[in-house]
Scaffold this motif. Structure first.
Motif: not given
Ligand code: FES
Length: 159
Positions: A84, A86-89, A125-129, A134
């Motif tokens: 992943c 995306a931002e959170a990861c 984003c895998l929806g596991l933020c 992840s």
């Molecule tokens: S940002 Fe990585 S799972 Fe949502």
């Protein structure tokens, strides 16, 4: 799964898929998804057929295939490791993990190891933020990855 067929069969399958989705408004993406479901990637041979049937230029079709990270232009390895991006990861060390995975596998994103075993792909984003950072290995999600967990995943696919 990757399916390899002679060029004529690919064109025939592509036409059948186009026929199925041609009536939709904006049929290009559904056609590309269906091709990837069928073959495991979007074959080069399909692109001129799509362009002709949808009255688009080959460059337009190719542009869409390369714009979306989901589409593969080449067959994937036996295992697909998606990290992943995306931002959170990213905020939880995703960049560092990505560098580590690339170094362990000796490949960059969108590449497959020379033995055909592992394809490394970015995913957004895998929806596991809440369990960042992840990854997904062969369709199974893995959360709270640290160096050791990532190394275990890579070891699993290299076994
Ligand atoms: S940002 Fe990585 S799972 Fe949502």
């Amino acid at each position: 799964m990757n399916i390899h067929l002679p060029r004529a069969d690919v064109a025939e399958q592509t036409l059948a898929i186009i026929d199925e989705f041609k009536g939709l408004e904006g049929p290009l993406l559904p056609i590309l998804h269906a091709l990837q479901d069928e073959f495991g990637y979007v074959p080069q041979e399909s692109m001129p057929v799509i362009a002709r049937e949808l009255n688009l230029s080959r460059a337009e079709v190719y542009g869409v295939v390369t714009f979306y990270h989901d589409f593969r232009e080449h067959p994937a390895g036996r295992h697909v490791l998606k990290l992943c991006r995306a931002e959170a990861c990213q905020s939880m060390g995703g960049d560092r993990l990505a560098d580590r995975a690339k170094a362990l596998l000796g490949i960059d994103f969108h590449e497959t190891t020379p033995d055909g075993e592992v394809t490394l792909e970015p995913v957004y984003c895998l929806g596991l933020c809440s369990c960042s950072p992840s990854a997904m290995l062969d369709g199974e999600v893995h959360g709270r990855l640290d160096d050791a967990a990532l190394e275990a995943l890579v070891e699993e696919v290299r076994r």
